[in-house]
Design a protein around this motif. Structure first.
Motif, PDB file in Angstrom:
ATOM      1  N   ASP A  77      15.166  12.750   5.356  1.00 43.82           N
ATOM      2  CA  ASP A  77      14.510  12.865   4.236  1.00 43.82           C
ATOM      3  C   ASP A  77      14.145  14.264   3.704  1.00 43.82           C
ATOM      4  O   ASP A  77      13.786  14.645   2.596  1.00 43.82           O
ATOM      5  CB  ASP A  77      13.394  11.899   4.265  1.00 43.82           C
ATOM      6  CG  ASP A  77      13.611  10.473   4.375  1.00 43.82           C
ATOM      7  OD1 ASP A  77      14.726  10.134   3.824  1.00 43.82           O
ATOM      8  OD2 ASP A  77      12.980   9.674   4.813  1.00 43.82           O
ATOM      9  N   ASN A 126       6.321  11.420  22.725  1.00 39.94           N
ATOM     10  CA  ASN A 126       6.016  10.674  21.116  1.00 39.94           C
ATOM     11  C   ASN A 126       5.153  11.588  20.462  1.00 39.94           C
ATOM     12  O   ASN A 126       4.953  11.570  19.161  1.00 39.94           O
ATOM     13  CB  ASN A 126       5.539   9.383  21.523  1.00 39.94           C
ATOM     14  CG  ASN A 126       6.566   8.258  21.764  1.00 39.94           C
ATOM     15  OD1 ASN A 126       7.730   8.852  22.024  1.00 39.94           O
ATOM     16  ND2 ASN A 126       6.318   7.137  21.605  1.00 39.94           N
ATOM     17  N   ASP A 143      12.192   3.801  19.205  1.00 41.89           N
ATOM     18  CA  ASP A 143      11.445   3.776  17.869  1.00 41.89           C
ATOM     19  C   ASP A 143      10.823   5.134  17.506  1.00 41.89           C
ATOM     20  O   ASP A 143      11.225   5.293  16.281  1.00 41.89           O
ATOM     21  CB  ASP A 143      10.129   2.665  17.941  1.00 41.89           C
ATOM     22  CG  ASP A 143      10.558   1.461  18.222  1.00 41.89           C
ATOM     23  OD1 ASP A 143      11.802   1.203  17.994  1.00 41.89           O
ATOM     24  OD2 ASP A 143       9.775   0.589  18.700  1.00 41.89           O
ATOM     25  N   GLU A 144      10.484   6.013  18.233  1.00 43.96           N
ATOM     26  CA  GLU A 144      10.028   7.368  17.800  1.00 43.96           C
ATOM     27  C   GLU A 144      11.285   7.885  17.227  1.00 43.96           C
ATOM     28  O   GLU A 144      11.107   8.944  16.222  1.00 43.96           O
ATOM     29  CB  GLU A 144       9.370   7.864  19.037  1.00 43.96           C
ATOM     30  CG  GLU A 144       8.878   9.418  18.534  1.00 43.96           C
ATOM     31  CD  GLU A 144       7.885   9.538  17.374  1.00 43.96           C
ATOM     32  OE1 GLU A 144       7.750  10.401  16.846  1.00 43.96           O
ATOM     33  OE2 GLU A 144       7.203   8.305  16.898  1.00 43.96           O
ATOM     34  N   GLN A 145      12.251   7.977  18.016  1.00 42.54           N
ATOM     35  CA  GLN A 145      13.678   8.619  17.874  1.00 42.54           C
ATOM     36  C   GLN A 145      14.095   8.191  16.395  1.00 42.54           C
ATOM     37  O   GLN A 145      14.432   8.786  15.610  1.00 42.54           O
ATOM     38  CB  GLN A 145      14.387   8.342  18.825  1.00 42.54           C
ATOM     39  CG  GLN A 145      15.940   9.477  18.614  1.00 42.54           C
ATOM     40  CD  GLN A 145      17.069   8.825  19.488  1.00 42.54           C
ATOM     41  OE1 GLN A 145      17.455   7.717  19.365  1.00 42.54           O
ATOM     42  NE2 GLN A 145      17.581   9.799  20.310  1.00 42.54           N
ATOM     43  N   LEU A 146      14.176   6.764  16.067  1.00 43.86           N
ATOM     44  CA  LEU A 146      14.596   6.315  14.977  1.00 43.86           C
ATOM     45  C   LEU A 146      13.570   7.136  13.907  1.00 43.86           C
ATOM     46  O   LEU A 146      14.168   7.438  12.658  1.00 43.86           O
ATOM     47  CB  LEU A 146      14.458   4.932  14.795  1.00 43.86           C
ATOM     48  CG  LEU A 146      15.071   4.315  13.620  1.00 43.86           C
ATOM     49  CD1 LEU A 146      16.186   4.604  13.216  1.00 43.86           C
ATOM     50  CD2 LEU A 146      14.708   2.772  13.698  1.00 43.86           C
ATOM     51  N   LYS A 147      12.460   7.078  13.828  1.00 41.03           N
ATOM     52  CA  LYS A 147      11.481   7.553  12.973  1.00 41.03           C
ATOM     53  C   LYS A 147      11.820   9.089  12.596  1.00 41.03           C
ATOM     54  O   LYS A 147      11.983   9.469  11.515  1.00 41.03           O
ATOM     55  CB  LYS A 147      10.082   7.493  13.755  1.00 41.03           C
ATOM     56  CG  LYS A 147       9.008   8.035  12.421  1.00 41.03           C
ATOM     57  CD  LYS A 147       7.598   8.021  13.402  1.00 41.03           C
ATOM     58  CE  LYS A 147       6.633   8.515  12.203  1.00 41.03           C
ATOM     59  NZ  LYS A 147       5.302   8.616  12.943  1.00 41.03           N
ATOM     60  N   ARG A 148      12.053   9.894  13.543  1.00 41.90           N
ATOM     61  CA  ARG A 148      12.343  11.298  13.585  1.00 41.90           C
ATOM     62  C   ARG A 148      13.726  11.514  12.809  1.00 41.90           C
ATOM     63  O   ARG A 148      13.780  12.533  12.277  1.00 41.90           O
ATOM     64  CB  ARG A 148      12.257  12.046  15.056  1.00 41.90           C
ATOM     65  CG  ARG A 148      10.861  12.070  15.529  1.00 41.90           C
ATOM     66  CD  ARG A 148      10.784  12.781  16.655  1.00 41.90           C
ATOM     67  NE  ARG A 148       9.427  12.664  17.414  1.00 41.90           N
ATOM     68  CZ  ARG A 148       8.981  13.334  18.479  1.00 41.90           C
ATOM     69  NH1 ARG A 148       9.997  14.024  19.152  1.00 41.90           N
ATOM     70  NH2 ARG A 148       7.745  13.218  18.742  1.00 41.90           N
ATOM     71  N   LYS A 180      15.120   9.330  10.586  1.00 41.44           N
ATOM     72  CA  LYS A 180      15.076   9.344   9.042  1.00 41.44           C
ATOM     73  C   LYS A 180      13.974  10.430   8.485  1.00 41.44           C
ATOM     74  O   LYS A 180      14.528  10.693   7.533  1.00 41.44           O
ATOM     75  CB  LYS A 180      14.169   8.111   8.972  1.00 41.44           C
ATOM     76  CG  LYS A 180      14.984   6.734   9.270  1.00 41.44           C
ATOM     77  CD  LYS A 180      14.211   5.486   9.189  1.00 41.44           C
ATOM     78  CE  LYS A 180      15.339   4.222   9.435  1.00 41.44           C
ATOM     79  NZ  LYS A 180      14.451   3.175   9.451  1.00 41.44           N
ATOM     80  N   ASP A 181      13.443  10.842   9.315  1.00 43.57           N
ATOM     81  CA  ASP A 181      12.342  11.986   8.583  1.00 43.57           C
ATOM     82  C   ASP A 181      13.560  13.208   8.421  1.00 43.57           C
ATOM     83  O   ASP A 181      13.308  13.908   7.456  1.00 43.57           O
ATOM     84  CB  ASP A 181      11.280  12.323   9.741  1.00 43.57           C
ATOM     85  CG  ASP A 181      10.492  13.691   9.086  1.00 43.57           C
ATOM     86  OD1 ASP A 181       9.900  13.555   7.937  1.00 43.57           O
ATOM     87  OD2 ASP A 181      10.132  14.544   9.875  1.00 43.57           O
TER      88      ASP A 181
END
Length: 516
Positions: free
Chosen positions: A427, A473, A416-421, A423-424
């Protein structure tokens, strides 16, 4: 064992002339075939003094196309070589695939000299010979052909040859005091040579004993032997040997039975931002001081950073490089190998970047790619990545034995943290260069990478080179853990000089210094 090199074999001038032309033609033909192969050829030239090793190498350079041949001598050590692990100088001499390197003495020269002069015991010598056997096995399993020549002659012939050379102006550079009296120690040297040859004469890299009394016989025998060895190797369909590793155990199909080391990490760990800033400032100042202390003590530092994509390796590395004087370190970003790197053993490109004494090298990804990316993506055959664990362990052991302070970090994050990063990164404009289609594809192989990482840690976290697993994380927490580990390890390592290590070399060097 040297009786066969003292029987008086000779070749007449006429026979030599006739055979030389044909042999030269055949060598050039096989050399052309070699260029189209993936086989590097390493020719080791060793033997007793005055046997004509230099003459043989000159003859091979005459017969072969020198554009595909390089020769290396190892009688002197440069400052660069003395300030790195001993095998660094040999890795630099490794030929690319399809070419030939001729090494005078090679990795055998120093063991022979040290044992002959009494700088090491027989047990210490055997320890180094075991390392040599492992080294040669590693090269041959990677596809290399190693041809080892030992040139020998009777004691009477050696005395006559030394007398002849002493009158030759072109060879007086060879007549140093200890060498001019070499025949006085003929029996002792022969005994040392026999022990070394018996210990390292293996099917994958055998010794060829060459009678050197008659120059024409000697040169033709070497040329024909090399020709046959290359031809035979080109004709083989494969060089693979049983890799000796069956992999990890087969686990039951329940989730609780397949927990890995990574599952035991508490990824919720974090640090207060104010605490982070104050600790970061203190640790960065400390690591700068420790880097200068290491420089003054001539202690090299190697830092290895691995981790999942977007795991925070770059951020952790920047906190180190921003605090250490730029003259003391090099940061090596490791990507897909270049054509030059592919033409060598996979460890070659890492050996060449090892730091000089007192300096630091930071590897942003490393030799562990062989058991991670290359394993999961299928870039390395099963036998290649399975045997890499022991190859890597021996490599790291050599670094530590030579006094290098080695630290290895695995920075781990959740999916989940990888996915967040990811997408960041998409952006934020200045972060977009960090995200690629390959990163997204790798997410689909998360379970395979997780399994590979677990086995990597199990097989390569050793006493001399343990892994530090970092909960990543929370980026500040991960950076503080990395810096703290570096500072603690360096503080302990720099309290005292490195202890004597296994093998004959450290003891030998110590005794040499005592004599001086």
């Amino acid at each position: 064992m040297f009786e066969a090199t003292k029987v008086g074999r000779t070749v007449s001038k006429q026979d030599y002339k006739e055979q030389q032309e044909e042999l030269r033609t055949q060598l050039l033909a096989v050399q052309r075939d070699l260029r189209a192969s993936n086989i590097p050829v390493i020719v080791l030239v060793s033997g007793i003094e005055a046997a004509g090793k230099g003459e043989v190498v000159n003859r091979l350079n005459e017969w072969l196309d020198t554009r595909g041949v390089q020769s290396f001598a190892f009688w002197d050590e440069s400052d660069e070589e003395r300030e790195r692990p001993r095998y660094w100088r040999f890795w630099r001499s490794m030929p690319p695939r399809g070419e030939i390197a001729i090494l005078f003495g090679g990795w055998y020269q120093t063991p022979i000299e040290h044992r002959f002069k009494g700088y090491c015991s027989e047990a210490e010598l055997d320890g180094e010979l075991n390392r040599i056997v492992d080294f040669e096995r590693m090269l041959t399993q990677d596809g290399a052909l190693i041809v080892k020549f030992w040139f020998h002659m009777s004691e009477q012939d050696q005395k006559a040859r030394l007398k002849e050379l002493s009158r030759d102006d072109k060879s007086r550079w060879k007549m140093a005091p200890d060498k001019s009296k070499f025949s006085e120690h003929y029996a002792a040297f022969e005994q040392v040579a026999e022990r070394i040859i018996l210990h390292t004469d293996r099917g994958i890299s055998p010794w060829y004993l060459i009678e050197a009394g008659d120059r024409r016989y000697r040169d033709l025998t070497v040329g024909k032997t090399l020709l046959h060895a290359i031809r035979s190797r080109l004709a083989e369909s494969t060089t693979e040997e049983p890799n000796g590793q069956l992999g990890g155990p087969e686990l039951p199909e329940s989730s609780s039975a397949q927990i890995t080391l990574l599952d035991q990490l508490d990824l919720s760990r974090s640090i207060d931002r104010d605490d982070y800033k104050s600790r970061l400032k203190k640790l960065q100042a400390e690591i700068n001081e420790l880097a200068w202390t290491a420089y003054n003590q001539k202690r090299s530092i190697v830092l290895v950073f691995e981790g999942m994509d977007a795991g925070g390796k770059g951020g952790a590395i920047r906190r180190i490089t921003s605090s250490v004087d730029a003259r003391l370190f090099r940061s090596i970003p490791v990507a897909a190998p270049t054509d030059e790197e592919k033409a060598h053993h996979y460890l070659w490109r890492f050996w060449r970047h090892l730091p000089r004494a007192g300096h630091m090298t930071i590897y942003d990804r490393s030799w562990y790619g062989r058991v991670l990316v290359e394993r999961v993506e299928g870039f390395a055959a099963d036998a290649e990545w399975r045997r890499a664990y022991s190859e890597i362990n021996r490599f790291e052991e050599q670094l530590v034995d030579s006094g290098v302070v080695l630290l290895k970090f695995w920075l781990h994050i959740s999916q989940d943290e990888q996915l967040k990063r990811f997408k960041d990164r998409e952006d934020v404009p200045y972060k977009r260069y960090k995200i690629t289609d390959e990163d997204w594809r790798n997410r689909e192989k998360w379970p395979q990478y997780k399994e590979a990482v677990n086995e990597m840690v199990v097989r390569t976290s050793t006493k001399h080179a343990p892994w530090t697993l970092v909960e990543g994380n929370d980026k500040p927490y991960a950076r503080i853990k990395v810096l703290s580990t570096i500072c603690d390890t360096l503080t302990e390592a720099l309290k005292n000089p490195p202890a004597p290590t296994a093998g004959y070399l450290p003891c030998g060097e110590k005794r040499i210094q005592n004599e001086k």
